[in-house]
Every structure is written in C-alpha cells, then in structure tokens.
Scaffold this motif. Structure first.
Motif, mmCIF file in Angstrom:
data_model
loop_
_atom_site.group_PDB
_atom_site.id
_atom_site.type_symbol
_atom_site.label_atom_id
_atom_site.label_comp_id
_atom_site.label_asym_id
_atom_site.label_seq_id
_atom_site.Cartn_x
_atom_site.Cartn_y
_atom_site.Cartn_z
ATOM 1 N N PHE A 291 38.219 39.752 46.578
ATOM 2 C CA PHE A 291 38.584 40.307 45.280
ATOM 3 C C PHE A 291 38.044 39.401 44.170
ATOM 4 O O PHE A 291 38.245 38.197 44.196
ATOM 5 N N LYS A 292 37.394 40.026 43.193
ATOM 6 C CA LYS A 292 36.798 39.233 42.116
ATOM 7 C C LYS A 292 37.057 39.925 40.781
ATOM 8 O O LYS A 292 38.185 39.982 40.317
ATOM 9 N N ASN A 293 36.035 40.502 40.141
ATOM 10 C CA ASN A 293 36.236 41.152 38.850
ATOM 11 C C ASN A 293 37.014 42.449 39.003
ATOM 12 O O ASN A 293 37.003 43.090 40.048
ATOM 13 N N GLY A 294 37.665 42.844 37.931
ATOM 14 C CA GLY A 294 38.409 44.092 37.926
ATOM 15 C C GLY A 294 39.812 43.895 37.396
ATOM 16 O O GLY A 294 40.077 42.999 36.588
ATOM 17 N N THR A 295 40.710 44.739 37.844
ATOM 18 C CA THR A 295 42.096 44.746 37.384
ATOM 19 C C THR A 295 43.028 44.420 38.534
ATOM 20 O O THR A 295 42.888 44.982 39.631
#
Length: 479
Positions: A291-295
C-alpha cells in the motif's frame, strides 16, 4: 511508536526531534507572496519576550483577511520558524490568551526537510472549525502565543528566522508565513520550507487516471483463529519485542470480534497488573506491504478510561501504515500515524492525538525526521480517520475536518502495511499492581489505491460497499 517489529527505545520527544544540519541562509526579501484572486491574508507580529535568550518564546500574532472573500479559518495555517536549541530539544506550545479564545487555536511543531542557519523547525498555528470564518478586512484579534522547551531550559531565540526582538508592537511581519488550504498567501519561508502548493490545472494529474483498486474489510470474523482472517491477508501479532513495556507479550487471544449495531467490530484489549510479565499488548496488521499512494480510512473507537481497574497507564491507541527501516536514517523508510494517548506520555501530561509523517529515524542515539500535527483534548469515542497520500502532500482528517497537512518531503518511497495496535509506553503512569485493561475498537478499514478521496467520498464509498452486502474485498495488487 507504532512500528510492529522494531523497538526504538523511548520516544520521549515524539515528532518534536529532528536531524539538525546547517546551510547558508539565502537573502530573502521581506515581501508577501502573491495571493490567489479573492484570497489574501496578512500576518502581524509582535513579541513580549524580546531578549536573545528567554525562558520561552512569545510570538503574538494577528491574522487579517486582505482578500475579497470570507476565509474559513480551519483552512488557515501560520508558520513561525526557529532554530532548535539542540538536535534533541523538544518544545511545548501554549496559548495564554486570544480574542477568539485559546480553545479554537492549535499549535503543532514540524521539522524542515532542508535546515538553514536560522531555521530547522517551525511552530504551525491552526484553527478548529469552531473558529468560524474571517470576513474581508477583519482580523483574528490578539493571539498571545508562546512555546518553551519541555524541560524549561533557557532557549536561544536571537538566531531564529521569524524572531524580531525590536518588534514590540504589532506590524506586518513577512518572516511568518500563512497558507490557505496548503497554498502560501503571505510571507517568505526559509529555503528549507518551500511551499507545497497544489498543481495548476495544466500540471499532470496527481494520481494516475486508472486505479482505484480497493481493500475493504468490515471485520466480520468470529475470533482471531477464524481462518478467513488469515486468508484475507491479516496477521495477529504474537511475537515479542517493542514497542512498549519490556517483557510484555503480544497476545492474539485479546483480539476479539463482537456484534454492534448491525455490524461487527474488532476489539483490541491491552492489559497490565503493573509488571512487564503481566502486560499484554495487541496488534493486527496486513501481511502484505503493498500500500502506497491513495486514501486510507478507518472508523476507530478510542478509550480514555480502562474497562476495569485503575486508570492512568500511558496507553497508545493507533491506526497507521508503515514499512521497515532497512538501516538507521535510511531515506526510503515511511510511516503515517494516528496515535491517541489518553493519559499522556512522551512528555505530555494528558490526552493528546498525534498525526505524524515519518521520513526516517535512528533508534540509537535517537534522532528523527518527521512532521506532525497534534490536538490536546479528549478523543474518547468513535472517530472517522482518513489520511490521503498523493504526489505532493499527506493530508490527515478527523471526523471530516482537516487535522494536518504534511509536506512532500515525507512522501513514501516504498509500499507499506496497514496496522492497528494498542500498547503501553511504560508502567510509570500507573504503578499499581491491580489488574486493568483498555479497549480500542475498529469498525472497518478502507484503502483506495492511487485515488485521493474526500471524507465525504469515503463515506459514500463505505455506504455503497455495505449496501451491496460486501464485507471484504481486496483488489490491490502485490507490490
């Protein structure tokens, strides 16, 4: 600390310590940045502690709306820049008096990614939604602010970027900056704090046009041994080690699931009878670090008081993302925390909520590079927590309101896991040997890859998932 596998020792100065370097101070004109049409602020400053050294620094401020439209004060951030007295110096903010009331004013400390000769930290002043709006031509009135070293040692302010010892009456002061929703509209920052304004419409999009792969879990499990929990990618920690009380265990059986109001919630119980051997911590985390960029979003119930036994333990209740520190001060480390301390700790005397964005750290001797926001009040009860990460900033929300906006210097370089844990910093807060236990509950977790959602969009996405009868989905590809 929130790391599931690494003990950093004491974290007495969480988010208030920084690596301090030196750099030549560029000659900066004292002129305000140009404002966007309709938006404009000016900051006036005076000091009531004019000496080059003092027990505490006293920047008194007024913020004036110079634009043509009303400004929501909860979107305003004012930064006062200073040079730390030592690499490990920690500071505490206070509001002595304010026309609008000290209860609507927040003060948080941050670090500069590129220190200068006169600035490596800043005090960021913000406002809660209760502060309301500022009409064109109006100002906030007097804000008598101060900060001091947590150990009350004398501080040196004569070499601080924003300090003006001769400024004993209010006047415009461009060595303090002001931002509206992340855009600098007043002042000149030191070279280590270039503004992180949002891209113009001609810039490439922050997030890829494709994406939106979703992880959602309603935590509809029967127990920590439910085969579905592991098959859905969750690990319930059982191995020993930090953070927290030496000798404590991480007990999977204290992670339970109960029905509440038509849904199932996950409960993390942490308990102690005053010794390391009787202390149990709890943690649930994704097995994958993808999990990296995002919400990222979760609904979490924090607790101020134990469900039984004497109160006072220095409890940490969390929702965070993290990857591993490959070496001390490795620059590809990342961690983004919501951490609630209902009984204080790390030098704080009472309840405080931190959000912290980490660039890196050294566990021994302790050094840290991070940026944080904080609020000193009770957060007992259910709260909607959202953090968004794009290519320019990290934004934290609590119950739909912006809690902190952190800079591009703290963006992740590598994917992370998603974690919840609850643990005790130490046993000094409550030395009793009477048994006691604390609960932290989690309703759901949601991650949407490479898409920045507003809190309202998170709510809508959650409603759609539940309306469809979805209790779990994981579309996020392996990193």
């Amino acid at each position: 600390m929130s790391t599931p596998t690494t003990s950093r020792g004491t974290r007495a100065a969480l988010a208030l310590t920084a690596i301090v370097g030196s750099a030549a101070l560029a000659a900066l004109p004292l002129t305000p940045a140009s404002a966007a049409p309709g938006d404009g602020l000016a900051v006036q400053y005076r000091t009531s502690a004019s000496g080059a050294t003092a027990d505490q620094s006293e920047p008194w401020l007024k913020v004036r709306n110079t634009g043509s439209t009303a400004v929501d004060l909860s979107q305003v951030k004012v930064r006062y820049y200073f040079k730390a007295d030592s690499p490990t110096a920690a500071y505490r903010f206070a509001c002595s008096w304010a026309v609008k009331g000290c209860s609507v004013i927040t003060g948080t400390f941050g670090t500069l990614a590129r220190p200068t000769a006169t600035a490596d930290r800043y005090l960021e002043i913000g406002f809660t939604p209760a502060a309301g709006t500022l009409a064109p031509g109006a100002d906030t009135g007097d804000m008598q602010l101060r900060f001091h070293r947590t150990n009350w040692q004398t501080l040196t302010q004569g070499d601080d970027y924003s300090f003006g010892g001769a400024q004993t009456s209010y006047a415009d002061w461009a060595r303090v900056t002001a931002r509206i929703a992340g855009t600098t509209v007043w002042g000149t920052a030191p070279t280590g704090d270039e503004p992180t304004d949002p891209p113009t419409p001609t810039d490439p999009p922050t997030d890829p046009p494709a994406g939106g792969a979703t992880l959602f879990d309603d935590f509809s499990y029967t127990s920590h041994t439910d085969p579905a929990l592991a098959s859905h990618g969750w690990s319930v920690r059982s191995h020993s080690g930090g953070p927290g009380v030496p000798g404590a265990t991480w007990d999977p059986s204290k992670v339970t699931f109960t029905a509440q109001n038509g849904t199932t919630v996950m409960n993390l119980e942490t308990s102690s009878a005053g010794t390391g051997a009787t202390t149990t911590h709890t943690e649930v985390l994704t097995k994958a670090t993808k999990f990296k960029n995002g919400t990222y979003a979760a609904r979490v119930k924090f607790s101020d008081a134990p469900k039984y036994g004497p109160d006072g333990d220095r409890v940490v209740q969390t929702f965070f993302t993290i990857n591993d520190l490959k070496a001390p001060m490795a620059d590809d480390y990342a961690e983004y925390d919501f951490e609630y301390l209902p009984n204080g700790g790390w030098g704080e005397p009472a309840d405080i909520l931190y959000t912290t964005s980490w660039e890196t750290y050294n566990p021994d001797p302790w050094q840290a590079v991070n940026q944080h926001s904080e609020s000193r009040r009770s957060f007992a009860g259910w709260h909607d927590l959202v953090v968004t990460i794009d290519n320019s900033r990290i934004t934290y929300y609590v119950d739909g309101a912006v809690f902190g906006i952190h800079d591009a210097a703290y963006l992740p370089e590598r994917p992370m896991s998603i974690n919840f844990n609850q643990w005790l910093i130490d046993l000094a807060g409550q030395p009793s040997t009477a048994p006691r236990a604390y609960d932290q509950q989690v309703d759901y977790v949601l991650h949407v890859k490479d898409q920045v959602l507003t809190p309202a969009q998170v709510t809508a996405r959650l409603a759609a998932l539940r309306a469809a009868g979805t209790t779990f989905v994981d579309e996020v590809p392996a990193s």
